[in-house]
Design an enzyme around this catalytic site. Structure first.
Site, short mmCIF file in Angstrom:
data_model
loop_
_atom_site.label_atom_id
_atom_site.label_comp_id
_atom_site.label_asym_id
_atom_site.label_seq_id
_atom_site.Cartn_x
_atom_site.Cartn_y
_atom_site.Cartn_z
N ASN A 156 0.81 -1.23 0.00
CA ASN A 156 0.00 0.00 0.00
C ASN A 156 0.84 1.28 0.00
O ASN A 156 0.47 2.27 -0.61
CB ASN A 156 -1.02 -0.02 1.14
N GLU A 192 7.46 0.96 16.49
CA GLU A 192 8.60 1.54 15.78
C GLU A 192 8.41 3.05 15.78
O GLU A 192 7.40 3.56 16.29
CB GLU A 192 8.69 0.95 14.37
N CYS A 241 -3.33 1.45 6.41
CA CYS A 241 -3.69 0.69 7.62
C CYS A 241 -4.41 1.58 8.63
O CYS A 241 -5.17 1.09 9.46
CB CYS A 241 -2.44 0.10 8.25
P1 NAD Z 1 0.21 -9.34 3.30
O1 NAD Z 1 0.30 -9.80 4.71
O2 NAD Z 1 -0.61 -10.14 2.36
O3 NAD Z 1 1.66 -9.26 2.65
C1 NAD Z 1 2.69 -8.49 3.21
C2 NAD Z 1 4.02 -9.08 2.85
O4 NAD Z 1 4.16 -10.34 3.48
C3 NAD Z 1 4.23 -9.31 1.36
O5 NAD Z 1 5.54 -8.98 1.02
C4 NAD Z 1 3.99 -10.81 1.23
O6 NAD Z 1 4.64 -11.40 0.13
C5 NAD Z 1 4.59 -11.30 2.53
N1 NAD Z 1 4.10 -12.61 2.98
C6 NAD Z 1 2.88 -13.16 2.79
N2 NAD Z 1 2.82 -14.38 3.38
C7 NAD Z 1 4.03 -14.60 3.95
C8 NAD Z 1 4.61 -15.67 4.70
N3 NAD Z 1 3.90 -16.76 4.99
N4 NAD Z 1 5.88 -15.54 5.13
C9 NAD Z 1 6.60 -14.43 4.87
N5 NAD Z 1 6.12 -13.39 4.15
C10 NAD Z 1 4.85 -13.46 3.70
O7 NAD Z 1 -0.28 -7.84 3.37
P2 NAD Z 1 -0.65 -6.89 2.16
O8 NAD Z 1 -1.93 -7.37 1.57
O9 NAD Z 1 0.55 -6.72 1.30
O10 NAD Z 1 -0.88 -5.49 2.92
C11 NAD Z 1 -2.11 -5.07 3.41
C12 NAD Z 1 -2.17 -5.29 4.91
O11 NAD Z 1 -1.10 -4.60 5.53
C13 NAD Z 1 -3.44 -4.71 5.54
O12 NAD Z 1 -3.91 -5.63 6.50
C14 NAD Z 1 -2.95 -3.44 6.23
O13 NAD Z 1 -3.73 -3.01 7.32
C15 NAD Z 1 -1.58 -3.86 6.65
N6 NAD Z 1 -0.72 -2.69 6.89
C16 NAD Z 1 -0.38 -2.37 8.17
C17 NAD Z 1 0.40 -1.24 8.42
C18 NAD Z 1 0.79 -0.84 9.83
O14 NAD Z 1 1.67 -0.01 9.97
N7 NAD Z 1 0.17 -1.38 10.85
C19 NAD Z 1 0.84 -0.46 7.36
C20 NAD Z 1 0.48 -0.82 6.07
C21 NAD Z 1 -0.30 -1.94 5.84
#
Ligand code: NAD
Length: 508
Positions: free
Chosen positions: A177, A489, A310
């Site tokens: 995002n 963080e 998020c």
């Molecule tokens: P996601 O969890 O699907 O993927 C994030 C990353 O994790 C990607 O690089 C993906 O390839 C990797 N990944 C997926 N499965 C994995 C595994 N089993 N082992 C290791 N890596 C793995 O998330 P997304 O769809 O890319 O992002 C959206 C989500 O992120 C939403 O839930 C949003 O709220 C959250 N988000 C949180 C913050 C925060 O600061 N709290 C900020 C931005 C986004």
């Protein structure tokens, strides 16, 4: 060094999208030990505005992830680990400058990968990436630690003081995002503390992580300090990285359930984790709020980045006295949004990131109606009559009338959508806002400062804004409770996560 900036497609972007002829000649490579390297397999990088393939991405296999971790370990043991804090900070400042000197290229890459409006990437994503390096470069130079003079049982004393050491090789896994912003938010403090990193950017948005390698190189960051491995999560580079025995810590931003999977993977090796996860954020709007400010602020909080932040608010609680007026005003805001080509400077809303994510959001649009919601505006997919119909746009959407128990009130949707609920008392509003397994952010809108303080302190979240939203000072703690994450963080909290403290006790 091979220059990437002009070999990726973004300089041929015309009117916001890449033409099909240009698509297959481009590749986004891994970056290991200072070299851009191909993978044995490739996957497609898709432009969410029109569904075309904009590049092929080199997928790192397990051996390449191992090479990247090995390169990071060697770099840690060589120059980077022993550089003075001042030298490290100076080079990180240079990374900030190198990012700025590639501003247009990074903006185009981010816009083409994510579909976010060029105005947003230019204002937020790329400037923040440079700021991340500057802030942590400055902070690490000033970071002190406590010392204690301790009395001993024989009437003498001892001096306790701690020294900060790098944690080691950090695995950095990031979402789609805010790709460059969130990646640099972790890489900058990790490097400032003397660690080396292997980053695994989202498979949806691989470009800027690779482009950042050029900036690292030009800023004098030694080979092996910053490595990029592309791929998916489970069974691919993400999982290979998290379970690699020579990775000392994992910092992750993404979905809560992915965080849970990563926790399982790292459990046996007891790696420290920092998790920034999902949210189902609430806003509480009191009748005495500055009405237009609340509408403008919440319009951003709901629709910015097509609702894919998020911190976005998906649940809005409005004091009954202004409920109807508020719903009507927010509806007008939603109707005024201009979903357009991302590279068009008038566009204020782009597509969602992928077909899969669009299907998820549309599923919730349908579910909301099935659960009894009244549609105030939106609820569907717009039609443009051009190539954007192959992209992943949805309408900005507002609902009312759902019970608090509805799935749409409990689950993160991550789209340009909110539900508005009236309330009659402060206690009722706080109880509804806190009735969630998530706990990332909240916003309170009132001109009564006492009420603002009181309600803010009752929120079970990591970040509460009063009369604003997403106003960030990078020195402040950032993170969530419950399903929204583990740890904080930001500022010293980042430096503490990315450091191993060694307490030294000297008997005097
Ligand atoms: P996601 O969890 O699907 O993927 C994030 C990353 O994790 C990607 O690089 C993906 O390839 C990797 N990944 C997926 N499965 C994995 C595994 N089993 N082992 C290791 N890596 C793995 O998330 P997304 O769809 O890319 O992002 C959206 C989500 O992120 C939403 O839930 C949003 O709220 C959250 N988000 C949180 C913050 C925060 O600061 N709290 C900020 C931005 C986004």
């Amino acid at each position: 060094m091979r220059r990437l900036c002009f070999s990726v497609p973004y300089d041929s972007v015309d009117g916001g999208h890449v033409t099909p002829q240009e698509a297959f000649v481009k590749s986004i490579l891994n970056y290991i030990d200072g070299q851009f390297v191909r993978g044995k397999q490739q996957f497609a990088d898709v432009n969410p505005a029109d569904g075309t393939v904009i590049a092929e991405v080199a997928e790192a296999d397990e051996g390449q992830v191992d090479e990247a971790v090995g390169a990071a370990r060697s770099a840690l043991n060589a120059e980077w680990g022993s550089l003075s804090v001042r030298d490290r900070a100076e080079r990180l400042h240079r990374v900030g400058t190198a990012i700025e000197s590639r501003f247009d290229c990074l903006v185009k890459a981010e816009v083409t990968d994510t579909g976010k409006p060029v105005s947003l990437a230019s204002k937020l994503d790329v400037p923040r990436a440079a700021a991340n390096f500057r802030v942590f470069a400055d902070l690490v130079k000033m970071a002190g630690l406590e010392s204690f003079q301790t009395e001993t049982s024989d009437g003498k004393s001892a001096l306790n003081y701690a020294v900060r050491k790098p944690l080691g090789v950090i695995g950095v896994i990031t979402p789609w995002n805010l790709p460059l912003l969130l990646l640099t938010w972790k890489v900058a403090p990790a490097l400032a503390c003397g660690n080396t990193v292997v980053v695994k950017p989202s498979e949806e948005t691989p470009a800027t992580a690779t482009l950042l390698a050029e900036a690292m190189h030009d800023a004098g960051i030694p080979n092996g300090v910053y490595n990029v491995v592309h791929g998916l999560g489970s069974g691919s580079a993400g999982e290979f990285l998290t379970r690699h025995p020579d990775v000392n810590a994992i910092t992750f931003t993404g979905e809560s359930r992915t965080g849970a999977e990563i926790m399982k993977t790292v459990a046996s090796s007891v790696k420290p984790v920092s998790f920034e996860l999902g949210g189902k954020n609430a806003a509480i709007v009191f009748a005495d709020c500055e009405f237009d400010e609340a509408i403008n602020g919440l319009s951003d909080a709901i629709f910015l980045n097509t609702g894919q932040v998020c911190l976005c608010a998906e649940r809005i609680y409005v004091e009954r006295g202004i409920f109807d007026r508020f719903v009507a005003a927010l509806k007008r805001k939603a109707e005024s949004l201009h979903p357009g080509w991302p590279m068009d400077k008038d566009t204020d809303m782009g597509p969602l990131i992928s077909a899969q994510h669009r299907d998820k959001v549309v599923f919730y649009y349908r579910l909301a109606r099935e659960e009894g919601a009244a549609v105030v505006v939106g609820g569907g997919v717009p039609q443009f009559g051009d190539a954007r119909d192959n992209g992943f746009y949805v309408q900005p959407t507002i609902y009312t009338g759902l019970p608090e128990s509805a799935r749409c009130m409990k689950e993160e949707i991550f789209g340009p959508v909110c539900h508005i609920t009236p309330f009659d008392s402060e206690d009722e509003a706080v109880a509804m806002a806190n009735d969630t397994k998530y706990g990332l952010a909240a916003s309170i809108w009132t001109t009564n400062l006492t009420c603002g303080h009181r309600v803010a302190q009752k929120m079970n979240v990591g970040i509460t804004w009063v009369n604003c939203w997403y106003l960030r000072d990078l020195r402040t703690p950032f993170g969530g409770v419950g399903l929204s994450g583990i740890g904080r963080e930001g500022g010293m909290h980042s430096l503490n996560f990315y450091s191993a403290l060694n307490n030294i006790c000297i008997r005097l």
